[in-house]
Write a protein that holds these residues in place. Structure first.
Motif, short mmCIF file in Angstrom:
data_model
loop_
_atom_site.label_atom_id
_atom_site.label_comp_id
_atom_site.label_asym_id
_atom_site.label_seq_id
_atom_site.Cartn_x
_atom_site.Cartn_y
_atom_site.Cartn_z
N LEU A 70 0.86 -1.18 0.00
CA LEU A 70 0.00 0.00 0.00
C LEU A 70 0.90 1.23 0.00
N ILE A 71 0.69 2.07 -0.98
CA ILE A 71 1.44 3.33 -1.03
C ILE A 71 0.46 4.44 -0.72
N TYR A 72 0.62 5.03 0.43
CA TYR A 72 -0.35 6.02 0.90
C TYR A 72 0.30 7.40 0.76
N CYS A 73 -0.28 8.22 -0.10
CA CYS A 73 0.30 9.54 -0.31
C CYS A 73 -0.56 10.59 0.37
N SER A 74 0.06 11.40 1.15
CA SER A 74 -0.68 12.49 1.75
C SER A 74 0.07 13.79 1.49
N ARG A 75 -0.48 14.88 1.99
CA ARG A 75 0.08 16.15 1.53
C ARG A 75 1.07 16.78 2.49
N THR A 76 0.77 16.75 3.77
CA THR A 76 1.64 17.46 4.70
C THR A 76 2.29 16.47 5.66
N VAL A 77 3.34 16.94 6.30
CA VAL A 77 4.04 16.07 7.24
C VAL A 77 3.14 15.65 8.41
N PRO A 78 2.40 16.58 9.02
CA PRO A 78 1.51 16.13 10.09
C PRO A 78 0.49 15.09 9.61
N GLU A 79 0.01 15.24 8.37
CA GLU A 79 -0.94 14.25 7.84
C GLU A 79 -0.27 12.88 7.76
N ILE A 80 0.95 12.87 7.26
CA ILE A 80 1.67 11.61 7.13
C ILE A 80 1.81 10.94 8.49
N GLU A 81 2.15 11.74 9.48
CA GLU A 81 2.35 11.16 10.80
C GLU A 81 1.04 10.68 11.39
N LYS A 82 -0.03 11.39 11.06
CA LYS A 82 -1.33 10.95 11.56
C LYS A 82 -1.69 9.58 10.99
N VAL A 83 -1.44 9.41 9.70
CA VAL A 83 -1.76 8.13 9.06
C VAL A 83 -1.01 7.00 9.76
N ILE A 84 0.26 7.23 10.03
CA ILE A 84 1.06 6.17 10.67
C ILE A 84 0.51 5.86 12.06
N GLU A 85 0.09 6.90 12.78
CA GLU A 85 -0.44 6.65 14.12
C GLU A 85 -1.74 5.85 14.05
N GLU A 86 -2.57 6.15 13.07
CA GLU A 86 -3.81 5.38 12.93
C GLU A 86 -3.50 3.93 12.60
N LEU A 87 -2.48 3.78 11.77
CA LEU A 87 -2.08 2.44 11.39
C LEU A 87 -1.56 1.67 12.61
N ARG A 88 -0.86 2.38 13.45
CA ARG A 88 -0.34 1.75 14.66
C ARG A 88 -1.50 1.24 15.51
N LYS A 89 -2.53 2.05 15.58
CA LYS A 89 -3.71 1.66 16.35
C LYS A 89 -4.32 0.39 15.76
N LEU A 90 -4.42 0.37 14.45
CA LEU A 90 -5.00 -0.79 13.78
C LEU A 90 -4.16 -2.03 14.06
N MET A 91 -2.86 -1.89 13.99
CA MET A 91 -1.99 -3.05 14.17
C MET A 91 -2.02 -3.55 15.60
N GLU A 92 -2.14 -2.62 16.52
CA GLU A 92 -2.26 -3.03 17.92
C GLU A 92 -3.54 -3.84 18.10
N PHE A 93 -4.57 -3.42 17.42
CA PHE A 93 -5.84 -4.14 17.50
C PHE A 93 -5.68 -5.55 16.92
N TYR A 94 -4.98 -5.65 15.80
CA TYR A 94 -4.73 -6.96 15.20
C TYR A 94 -4.01 -7.87 16.19
N THR A 95 -2.98 -7.33 16.81
CA THR A 95 -2.20 -8.13 17.74
C THR A 95 -3.08 -8.58 18.90
N LYS A 96 -3.93 -7.70 19.36
CA LYS A 96 -4.78 -8.02 20.50
C LYS A 96 -5.79 -9.10 20.11
N GLU A 97 -6.37 -8.97 18.94
CA GLU A 97 -7.43 -9.88 18.54
C GLU A 97 -6.89 -11.24 18.12
#
Lengths: 783, 544
Positions: A70-97
């Protein structure tokens, strides 16, 4: 919760879900299944990013052979970091489940400025300085010199990475920019090159548009990314402008002067090397004769000297003989430079196409098209051979050679405009050569061709059908999602008149009108008295804002506003604006309340969200049309009309409305948020303007909210704010705009969701004439 | 008491009041007037009682000063000395102007404070009822030590209270008026001046530097309103503009402080800006700005700056005090701890930005991050400082490994433990009802006594405690005032014993409860008596 999206098991890291998220994932799944491209519009603040990530990650896990990256393109640096943080949340959920640690690798990539950990280099303030300094420590020939001269300074982080970093892949996990830096520090590796190397085998890459769209960078960074990738362009409402910007060149006298010194330096260096190390030049010549592609020997660290032309345009032939020797090439550059100088010595505006330009240059100075095309490539080779350390100094000659390559490669989609002076100041001579790209599809074409699915998504993409046309691709899905709401948390109002019944409008004829300016001021004053916390007001341009602020100041309106709230104003200086912005937030935070005066198309309107109390009302003063007198714009409009059958006015209105929607959309970031959206121009009430607003805003514009006076606006706003101030609990939302898993599984709800899907079909039907347009468009990439 | 120890600040002769000539005295705490030739004051007002003063307008024949009291009454003085009447009046007015605000605040504050304390603290209220309303001690005595006692946390709570901010439009209130002959008149009040000083500390500094030795106050403000610093949109003309430095100073400050929140930092928003020369509609450097545009952007700059300063003025006080607090407490090195424990602002903002509050069940109440100034104090508690040595982390690691080693090779010495029978008998002896636990078998008071008696006893205890506190606070008795007080307190105690304690004792006797309920109170009072007698006999001895 775990969802069943059309037979796919999707882990969603929340206990509840919005119906539109479910619907969005459904559409997304269909797009991926069809291995096609999609255009999806979903209101901001409805959890677009997490829906995208959840579905695509699930897809990747279920069909690892179908979608590898998945190549996720966003526009600003804060946006990029936000995407990664959301992804981290998702992955933590995967690990938990699932209870198992998944071996996903996801990382963010950004420029050196944000990733460098070298103590000296990273302390530099500007991105260009960082890049230049880095290059002077890591370029391939610098490192080669170190073998003979151990005192040559190099970057130990890069050396360490180069020595061992590539053998062991980075451990799986989620890496944000700071995580990469921490990891780099721990290992002593350069995080930037580590990230660039790791994106090749990462499952998810998050970076900015430029890494895919700007051919100068894309060629180096993203060339080897797998074809079976899904590319997402988030916040893509401006994607055409990004494409155009990356391919356009402006040449001023200053550029040419600097270029002149560059060429002289080159000549001197060649002379010197000839005396000391003639073999080096002979070797280069031999390579060029053999047509060895420079790409083969290019090192990853030599990013500066990249080709401005698209990856698939990379030349297969050998460099033509006329510019093969170094002296000949410098002579060639000199001639080209002199020609450009002559072209800039004009007294009237000239506009011509690329072929015309090529013909002229052939007639005047006998420069052929072919050597021009190799100009960038040849310069790259020369600079490397001459072992020039500080490439940043050579930006002028690089620009010129890139221009040469572009102008000789593309015969269509570009225009050359030479203006002897600025329109505003006809007495001051300041000639500029604009080589401007008019066809955004040129830059994005390789992306659509190469990757199997490209998703273009944003909160404001209306009207949807225009994007496939200007970007020249055929989507398999186009959908616009509404925001299901338990309470109407947005209140769009169109104010057309002042209390004195004078029409309010920013149109050219009336914008200087005293009554209009006063009415705008009264509107802001009245709103400042009734809206709590923050108000953001957008103007159509800096000049317009400055004029209005000045006359409000003279009329004493600003003083009256100051009795209610503090005033902060965006300026063209980014540092000053950042300060103002922070103070604005502070003032909203501590309960004082503030007003931010800002500009549509400005940095604030594009990158800053005004969640909750940071923006309880957005006022859009006027319709933010682009400056229509610009020749570049006129040329582009003409091109759009001829090539894509898009009428000038349609495009201008579309462009104005997407910016207006962007501005007002800044205030609503979620269903618990609420805000007023005030369109202060009577022209908004017309169907052609209103109809171009995103559906989720349009839906809430009733007949009762058109062409209001200031008094009526105040009344409606008061009513709205009072309603919104009531407590809003989860129970109010449940079942309507927020669903539990059980509710989602009920027949009735699925019916409702499919109704959203029905509206999508409308969007599809609009597609039908699309193929005709495509056929009408001739291939413009003739080589 | 009149004029006994009071300092007379101003005496004005020939002041008429009710058509009677007399002399006006302004003293430190009150204003008084006595008719001519008499040795007493017929009018006397404490400053605290005065709500405001009014003066007759300039140019009127009668030059008067009126005092309006909080009660609504008013007193008018007529300055009758023809030659100096106006001067006299103004002198009195100016002095009053200085004095009144002090007293006004004090009086109101005290009353408010007392009220607040009584409302907030039911125990204190009960005590007040027990002691003051039943006239065991006077209200003044009651408050005398209270207010002092509370002045510490009073100051603290004052700090926490929010400062009243400054209206952003305070400069708008001084709209200049034309005076008809080509000049401008600004009306400045002390409030506005204070606002200017608070908002622009640089101006305050200039004021301190220049007034009154270089400039008069009037000149200073005239220059201020003419200055470029005030009117940013004007072109800087003043060569000797004393405020030009201020602007530079401000600029320096604003340049030093960069944006803390990375989410709003527009400078680092974009990842990869286009190189110079690329891009379609590049805004060319605005070299050719007209004068008007320049002045427009100067106005914008001024507004941004003004708003920032106003905002900062509201926060400055709080910050200053908290800075101080942290400075004083950070003498021993590890004050940066708190920074270390708080997640960096960027992370917090990122988490905030991606949060959807309505999509997830809230996981318990939101917690507040523990803000530790000194983490080791939290984990170890207050321990006496050992002067000799601090253990380094290496020491700790060593000792931990030492202990681990010892534990790993620890073998219980099973042959030398107590026999099981002896152990079990020890346990039974220590269980409730066992031999060693007899004393604990007594029933507690709460089971024996009815609740109303209990609460009465509680009140008695607090009242007695309060009186005793007053009593003991007199020792060591080293001033005549304390001597007086200790005697009074002793009599207060006696009165308390007779009016409160004895009736209660009789009451519990009637209810056949054991009288030892009040034994402890009696003991406490007796101890006070003993102390008092000892002190008295010693005093007698010294006197004789």
């Amino acid at each position: 919760m775990k969802l069943n999206i059309d037979g796919l098991l999707v882990y969603f890291p929340y206990d509840y879900i919005y119906p539109e998220q479910y619907s969005y994932m459904l559409e997304l799944k269909r797009t991926l299944d069809a291995k096609g491209h999609g255009v999806l519009e979903m209101p901001s603040g409805t959890g677009k990013t997490i829906s995208l990530l959840s579905l695509i990650v699930a897809y990747q896990r279920t069909y690892p052979l179908e979608v590898t990256k998945l190549i996720y393109c966003s526009r600003t640096v804060p946006e990029i970091e936000k995407v990664i943080e959301e992804l981290r949340k998702l992955m933590e959920f995967y690990t938990k489940e699932t209870g198992e640690k998944n071996n996903f690798l996801a990382l963010a990539l950004s420029s050196r400025k944000n990733l460098c950990i070298h103590p000296e280099v990273s302390s530099l303030r500007f991105g260009k300085e960082v890049d230049g300094k880095c290059h002077s420590l890591t370029a391939s020939y610098i490192r080669a010199q170190r073998h003979s001269n151990p005192n040559q300074p190099v970057c130990r982080f890069y050396e360490e990475f180069d020595a061992v970093g590539r053998q062991v892949p980075i451990p799986s996990g989620i890496y944000n920019l700071d995580d990469l830096k921490a990891f780099g520090r721990k290992k002593g590796w350069c995080p930037y090159y580590l990230a660039r190397y790791s994106i090749l085998h990462a499952n998810i890459v998050v970076y900015s548009y430029h890494y895919l769209l700007d051919p100068k960078i894309a060629d180096l960074v993203s060339k080897e990314l797998a074809k079976k990738s899904v590319v997402v362009f988030d916040e893509a409402h401006n994607i055409d402008n990004v494409c155009i910007d990356s391919m356009s060149v402006n040449i001023t006298r200053r550029t040419l002067d600097r270029c002149q010194t560059n060429v002289e330096t080159l000549q001197n260096t060649i002379q010197r090397i000839k005396e000391t190390d003639a073999a080096k030049l002979r070797e280069e010549y031999r390579r060029l004769v053999e047509g060895l592609k420079e790409a083969n020997v290019a090192r990853e660290t030599d990013i500066y000297l990249s080709n401005p032309v698209l990856p698939d345009e990379i030349l297969q032939e050998a460099v033509p003989g006329s510019i093969r020797t170094a002296e000949h090439f410098v002579g060639f550059l000199k001639r080209f430079l002199e020609y450009l100088k002559a072209r800039l010595r004009i007294h009237h505006v000239v506009q011509e196409s690329s072929p015309q330009f090529l013909k002229d240059i052939y007639e005047k100075v006998c420069i052929d098209r072919k050597p021009l095309r190799f100009c960038a490539e040849r310069l790259r080779s020369l600079l490397r051979t001459l072992e020039i350390a500080d490439i940043a100094d050579f930006s002028a000659v690089t620009l010129i050679s890139n221009f040469a390559t572009l102008v000789s490669t593309y015969s269509k989609g570009f225009t050359i405009i030479i203006e002897p002076f600025e329109d505003k100041t006809p007495t001051i001579v300041n000639p500029v050569l604009h080589f401007s790209c008019m066809d955004p599809s040129i830059a994005i074409k390789p992306v659509f061709e190469r990757f199997q699915s490209v998703i273009i998504t944003s909160g404001t993409l209306s009207p949807l059908d225009i994007y496939p046309r200007i970007l020249d691709f055929r989507p398999v899905t186009m959908a616009s999602f509404t925001m299901t709401l338990a309470r109407t948390c947005l209140c769009p109002l169109i104010v057309g008149r002042g209390n004195d019944q004078v029409a309010m409008s920013s149109k050219f004829e009336t914008r200087e009108d005293f009554a209009v300016i006063r009415n705008y001021g009264n509107l802001l004053l009245e709103m400042s008295a009734i809206v709590p916390d923050g108000i953001v007001a957008f103007f159509t341009s800096y000049v317009y804002m400055e004029n209005i602020v000045a006359s409000w100041y003279e009329q004493g309106i600003l003083e009256n506003i100051q009795r209610n709230k503090l005033i902060f104003i965006e300026t063209q200086d980014a540092a000053e604006t950042s300060m103002a912005l922070e103070k604005y937030q502070e003032a909203c935070e501590n309960g004082r309340g503030a007003i931010l005066l800002s500009v549509a198309r400005g940095k604030v309107s594009e990158g800053i969200d005004f969640v909750h109390h940071f923006g309880r009302a957005v006022i859009m003063f006027g319709v933010p049309y682009v400056y229509t007198q610009s020749r570049i714009l006129k040329a582009r409009l003409e091109y759009l009309r001829d090539q894509f059958q898009i009428r000038e006015n349609d495009f201008l209105t579309f462009d104005a409305m997407r910016h207006a929607a962007q501005c007002v959309g800044r205030a609503i970031r979620g269903k618990t948020d609420y805000g007023l959206m005030i369109f202060a121009d009577k022209r908004y009430a017309r169907a052609d303007k209103r109809g171009k607003l995103p559906r989720w805003i349009q839906e809430h514009i009733t007949d009762g909210s058109l062409n209001l006076t200031i008094d009526e606006t105040v009344q409606l706003s008061k009513h709205f704010l009072r309603q919104m101030a009531q407590p809003f609990r989860r129970e109010d939302q449940l079942g309507l705009s927020l669903l539990t898993l059980e509710q989602l599984q009920s027949e009735e709800m699925l019916q409702k969701i499919s109704q959203i899907a029905q509206q999508l079909l409308l969007g599809r039907r609009q597609l039908v004439p699309q193929p005709l347009v495509l056929l009408a468009k001739p291939p413009h990439l003739s080589t | 008491m009149a004029a006994l120890s009071e300092e007379v600040l101003l005496v004005v002769k020939r002041v008429r009041q009710r058509k009677q000539d007399g002399t006006l005295y302004l003293m430190t705490e009150r204003i008084a007037w006595g008719p001519e030739g008499k040795d007493r004051f017929t009018v006397s007002h404490l400053y605290a009682d005065i709500r405001c003063q009014k003066i007759s307008p300039d140019g009127k024949a009668k030059i008067q000063l009126q005092l309006v009291l909080h009660t609504g009454e008013s007193t008018t003085f007529h300055f009758a000395n023809e030659s100096t009447a106006l001067k006299d009046r103004d002198a009195a007015k100016d002095l009053l102007q200085q004095l009144l605000p002090k007293f006004k605040k004090k009086a109101n504050k005290e009353l408010e404070e007392k009220n607040r304390m009584l409302q907030e603290d039911p125990v204190l209220f009960q005590l007040y009822k027990d002691l003051v309303v039943s006239q065991v001690i006077s209200a003044e005595e009651f408050w005398a030590s209270r207010l002092k006692l509370n002045s510490v946390d009073h100051a603290l709570s004052n700090n926490n209270k929010q400062e009243v901010g400054i209206s952003a439009a305070f400069l708008a209130d001084i709209r200049p008026q034309t005076d008809g002959c080509n000049g401008l008149k600004y009306n400045l009040t002390s409030d506005i001046i204070e606002s200017i000083f608070r908002t622009y500390p640089a101006v305050k500094q200039k004021y301190a530097e220049n007034v009154p030795h270089n400039l008069t106050e009037k000149e200073f403000w005239t220059r201020f309103f003419q200055s470029h610093y005030f009117h940013r949109d004007r072109i800087n003309t003043g060569q000797q503009d004393i405020f030009s430095e201020c602007a530079k100073q401000d600029e320096k400050v604003s340049h030093l402080s960069c944006v803390k929140n990375p989410m709003v930092d527009l400078m680092s928003l974009e990842d990869k800006t286009l190189d110079e020369g690329y891009g379609s509609l590049t805004a060319l450097p605005n070299s050719s700005k007209t004068v008007k545009e320049n002045s427009n952007s100067a106005i914008i700059k001024r507004f941004n700056h003004h708003s920032a300063m106003v905002l900062a003025a509201g926060l400055r006080k709080v910050e200053a005090s908290s800075d101080q607090a942290s400075e004083t407490s950070s003498t021993d090195g590890n004050s940066r701890d708190s920074d270390f424990f708080q997640p960096p602002i960027k992370k917090v903002k990122l988490q905030e930005a991606i949060e959807y509050e309505d999509l997830q069940n809230e996981s318990g109440p939101k917690t507040i991050a523990l803000n530790l100034k000194k983490s080791d104090r939290y984990s170890h508690g207050p321990v006496p400082l050992q002067s000799h040595h601090y253990s380094t982390s290496q020491d700790i690691i060593n000792s931990v490994s030492c202990i681990q080693e010892e534990i790993s090779c620890y073998k219980p010495c099973l042959t030398r433990v107590m026999s099981s029978s002896a152990a079990s008998s020890a346990i039974t002896a220590l269980s409730p009802g066992g031999v060693l636990m007899q004393a604990g078998a007594q029933q507690t008071i709460s089971q024996l006594v009815s609740t109303d008696v209990q609460s009465e006893l509680k009140h008695l205890y607090t009242a007695a405690g309060e009186l005793l506190r007053h009593f003991w606070s007199c020792f060591p008795v080293n001033t005549p005032f304390l001597e007086e007080k200790v005697v009074k307190m002793q009599s207060n105690l006696e009165r308390f014993q007779s009016t409160k304690l004895h009736p209660f004792q009789e009451k519990i006797q009637r209810e056949y409860l054991s009288t030892n309920l009040t034994n402890h109170v009696e003991e406490m009072i007796q101890a006070a008596y003993n102390k008092f007698h000892a002190w008295q006999t010693r005093r007698m001895l010294r006197k004789t």
